[in-house]
Motif scaffolding. Structure first.
Motif, PDB file in Angstrom:
ATOM      1  N   ASP A  11       3.893  43.256   7.942  1.00  0.00           N
ATOM      2  CA  ASP A  11       2.561  43.615   7.439  1.00  0.00           C
ATOM      3  C   ASP A  11       1.492  42.608   7.869  1.00  0.00           C
ATOM      4  N   ASN A  12       1.939  41.404   8.241  1.00  0.00           N
ATOM      5  CA  ASN A  12       1.018  40.350   8.665  1.00  0.00           C
ATOM      6  C   ASN A  12       0.637  40.468  10.144  1.00  0.00           C
ATOM      7  N   GLN A  13       1.133  41.538  10.801  1.00  0.00           N
ATOM      8  CA  GLN A  13       0.831  41.847  12.204  1.00  0.00           C
ATOM      9  C   GLN A  13       1.100  40.661  13.149  1.00  0.00           C
TER      10      GLN A  13
ATOM     11  N   GLU B 293       6.393  52.575  17.777  1.00  0.00           N
ATOM     12  CA  GLU B 293       5.709  51.499  18.508  1.00  0.00           C
ATOM     13  C   GLU B 293       6.529  50.921  19.666  1.00  0.00           C
TER      14      GLU B 293
ATOM     15  N   LYS C  82       7.643  40.980  15.805  1.00  0.00           N
ATOM     16  CA  LYS C  82       7.624  42.177  14.962  1.00  0.00           C
ATOM     17  C   LYS C  82       8.859  43.045  15.202  1.00  0.00           C
TER      18      LYS C  82
ATOM     19  N   ASP D 299       4.655  32.825  11.776  1.00  0.00           N
ATOM     20  CA  ASP D 299       5.406  34.070  11.928  1.00  0.00           C
ATOM     21  C   ASP D 299       6.846  33.809  12.380  1.00  0.00           C
TER      22      ASP D 299
ATOM     23  N   LYS E  24       4.236  41.192  19.201  1.00  0.00           N
ATOM     24  CA  LYS E  24       5.137  42.340  19.333  1.00  0.00           C
ATOM     25  C   LYS E  24       6.614  41.930  19.318  1.00  0.00           C
TER      26      LYS E  24
END
Length: 703
Positions: free
Chosen positions: A475-477, A512, A483, A446, A480
């Motif tokens: 989309d790959n979560q 979020e 993201k 990531d 935080k």
């Protein structure tokens, strides 16, 4: 005194020309000044003035050069030769100023005024290049044809022929140009320039969308004898581009490196060198993502699925190796037959001609195919396949360099040769099973995706690809923090150009991460397309700054707020915002100042004020890693013996910062006003007053 010997003028002209040629432009201007002083009435002074214009043009002072040429044109009576010389230099100056259309007009004038065929040819060639850059292919073709007709220089003749072919830009024209260039490359002396003709054919094929054919022509260009190092380098560059488009970054980087090693033209070389460096940075992240994605996909498979997957891989590997072995055996047999029916000069058996003829065979090593083949085989046994590069025995980190495929296999973590490579267990036992290890792989992947998206935008301004990469990451979560960074990058890249792409990122941030500075930013992003600052706005800023200096924070803040509202697109707005952050730091609290600085970083990231705000933030809010390191290094025994006085949370933030790691001093950062101490303590210790008029750190950031 004045010089009467006319030959001295010629001597000065030679001196001026030689200094221009050597790049000693200031010295050339001094020589021209001497001419003006010693021979002020010489009829040839306009020629010295023409050279003065040329010098200023080369010094990038294009306005001064244009003034000189204009003065010569209006106020001097020039000879035909002087007009011819000036027209060329005037066109050159316009090119330096990027005024290409005006330069074309002057080149047309220069073509008429200059009589030598070679000069006419070069002027027509240059005019054709400019027209081609402007997209006027028909006119460009005519100009290159003129260059070809007037040329009596073989090199320029070839270049003109190639440029003529490059002006064709559709399938029908391509076939005609292809046929023409292939035919001409076989004729007489043109054959020595085949590599240039193949390069031109490659460009033509690429222009008409025939990528595979283009690549073949570029490869052919590399196989031919080199006639122009620049063309050889550009062929490497074009092949590198084709690999880059396919995301084959290792091969792209290798070809870019080859281009850099051959090209001599400094601007082109620097451009490709930078591209090569950027590609290597991208490659590192790209292949890490591919490798970790593959491993993570395997961790999700059942035992039976894994066995089937690797058994299929083993079968394909066996089949591939068998084909390679078969090809090797055939090659070996072929060589044995060739050796049996061929005899070189070292053989004991000699034929009739060897024994009775006075002529001796060619003993040059590379003229004998058999000895070359033997040498090549011996080389491969010792060194395997090598890329042609500097220090070819050793690559990076003192590791032996391999082929491009080996480098790709290494980047993806593939096993190229191992005794157990045909066992399923050899692969399955390497797959991580612990949750911690799997999470580590995902986090690494990531982080690399975040960097890759950032690089696509920074290095190549490829916003669509950067956006897609970052949305795939979201989309790959991921975690935080990652993201939020990805969503912020998507929004900041797209909110002005493509708002529809930014909208989804904005909504996710608000939903979020509602309490972050990023949420405030996406709700009201500032316009960063500023206009030039007006004098009135400069005066307003000086007034606000003076009030801040006098500690009249409320009045200063009112002026700042009014200016931001009234002149939202002025270039000084980031400066007003930074001043406001300092006002908040002095009059309110450190927390509010930090929040204000964060907004400046988000809104004006690429401005000097954004960078300054980031520097102060790094000082005021140390990273978690840094805090952990400092905590770890504390001497606990000393702490027990000499307990430190209690401090507030804000004070601890400042004390924990290592002063040597920042250019801003601790005592110069605006802090919260200390709480009032009891009167008894005030008598013992006088409160330290902040020095006025203005602190050095304030000058550094607010001037």
């Amino acid at each position: 005194g004045q010089q009467k010997n006319k030959e001295i003028f010629n001597a000065y002209l030679l001196l001026i020309e030689s200094r221009i040629y050597q790049g000693k432009l200031s010295s050339a201007l001094e020589a021209i000044s001497q001419v003006y002083q010693t021979m002020p009435k010489d009829k040839r002074l306009p020629l010295a003035k023409i050279y003065e214009g040329l010098i200023y043009s080369k010094m990038k002072n294009n306005i001064r050069a244009e003034e000189i040429f204009y003065d010569l044109d209006k106020n001097y009576t020039l000879t035909k030769q002087q007009k011819a010389v000036m027209s060329v230099y005037q066109a050159e100056n316009l090119l330096y100023s990027n005024r290409k259309k005006e330069a074309i007009d002057h080149l047309e004038k220069a073509f008429v005024l200059n009589k030598p065929r070679q000069t006419k040819s070069r002027i027509a060639y240059l005019r054709g290049q400019i027209l081609a850059e402007l997209g006027n292919m028909e006119e460009a073709r005519e100009s290159f044809v003129t260059a070809y007709k007037y040329s009596n220089d073989f090199e320029l003749e070839v270049k003109a022929q190639i440029e003529i072919a490059k002006t064709f830009n559709n399938d029908k024209d391509y076939e005609e140009a292809k046929k023409y260039l292939e035919n001409i490359s076989k004729k007489g002396t043109y054959a020595s320039r085949k590599n240039e003709f193949y390069y031109a054919l490659g460009l033509l094929a690429a222009k008409t969308g025939k990528e595979n054919e283009a690549n073949e022509f570029f490869q052919k260009s590399l196989r031919e004898q080199i006639s122009d190092p620049h063309i050889r380098g550009m062929a490497y560059y074009e092949i590198g581009n084709s690999h880059f488009k396919k995301s084959d970054y290792i091969k792209a980087g290798a070809y870019y490196d080859s281009a850099v090693s051959v090209i001599e033209h400094a601007p082109t070389k620097d451009k490709i060198k930078e591209l090569s460096t950027n590609i290597k940075n991208i490659s590192k992240n790209y292949y890490l993502i591919k490798k970790n994605d593959s491993i993570l996909a395997l961790t999700k498979m059942s035992e039976n699925e894994l066995n089937d997957f690797f058994q299929k891989h083993i079968n394909e590997l066996k089949e591939k190796e068998e084909k390679i072995e078969l090809a090797k055996r055939k090659e070996k047999k072929k060589k044995e037959l060739e050796n049996f029916f061929s005899y070189d000069n070292s053989s004991d058996f000699k034929g009739f001609e060897d024994n009775f003829s006075s002529q001796k065979g060619n003993k040059f090593y590379f003229a004998n195919e058999i000895t070359v083949a033997k040498g090549s085989n011996e080389f491969r046994k010792i060194w395997q396949n090598r890329m042609l590069s500097d220090n070819w025995r050793y690559g990076e980190d003192n590791k032996l360099s391999g082929s491009l495929d080996d480098l790709e296999n290494e980047a993806l973590g593939r096993t190229t040769a191992d005794a157990r490579r045909f066992e399923v267990a050899f692969y399955t036992e390497k797959i991580p099973k612990e949750k911690k290890a799997i999470l580590g792989l995902k986090k690494e992947r990531d982080s690399a995706s975040l960097e890759l998206g950032r690089m696509y935008e920074t290095y190549f301004q490829n916003t669509p690809l950067a956006t897609k990469t970052l949305y795939d990451l979201v989309d790959n979560q991921p975690e935080k923090g990652i993201k939020l960074q990805a969503l912020y990058l998507i929004f900041s890249m797209n909110h002005e150009k493509t708002p529809n792409q930014a909208e989804r990122a904005k909504n996710i941030i608000i939903q979020e991460f509602p309490d972050t500075p990023y949420a405030i930013f996406v709700k009201n992003p500032r316009n960063t397309n500023f206009t030039e600052s007006e004098e009135e706005v400069k005066k307003i800023y000086q007034e606000a700054y003076a009030l801040y200096n006098e500690e009249k924070y409320k009045e200063a803040q009112n002026i700042v707020n009014q200016a931001v509202e009234k002149y939202p697109k002025d270039a000084l707005i980031p400066k007003f915002e930074l001043l406001n952050a300092f006002i908040i730091g002095r009059s309110e609290s450190k927390e509010k100042m930090i929040s204000s600085l964060q907004q400046i970083v988000l809104n004006y990231e690429r401005t000097n004020e954004g960078k300054k705000a980031k520097e102060i933030l790094d000082f005021l809010v140390p990273s978690k890693k840094k805090e952990a390191d400092e905590t770890k290094n504390k001497d606990t025994e000393n702490k027990e013996q000499n307990p430190e006085p209690e401090t507030t949370e804000n004070e601890t933030d400042i004390i924990s910062i290592n002063e040597s790691e920042t250019s801003v001093k601790i005592e110069e950062i605006p802090q919260e006003k200390p709480k009032e101490k009891p009167k008894e303590e005030q008598k013992k210790q006088k409160p330290t007053k902040l020095e006025r008029p203005v602190q050095s750190w304030e000058k550094q950031y607010l001037d």
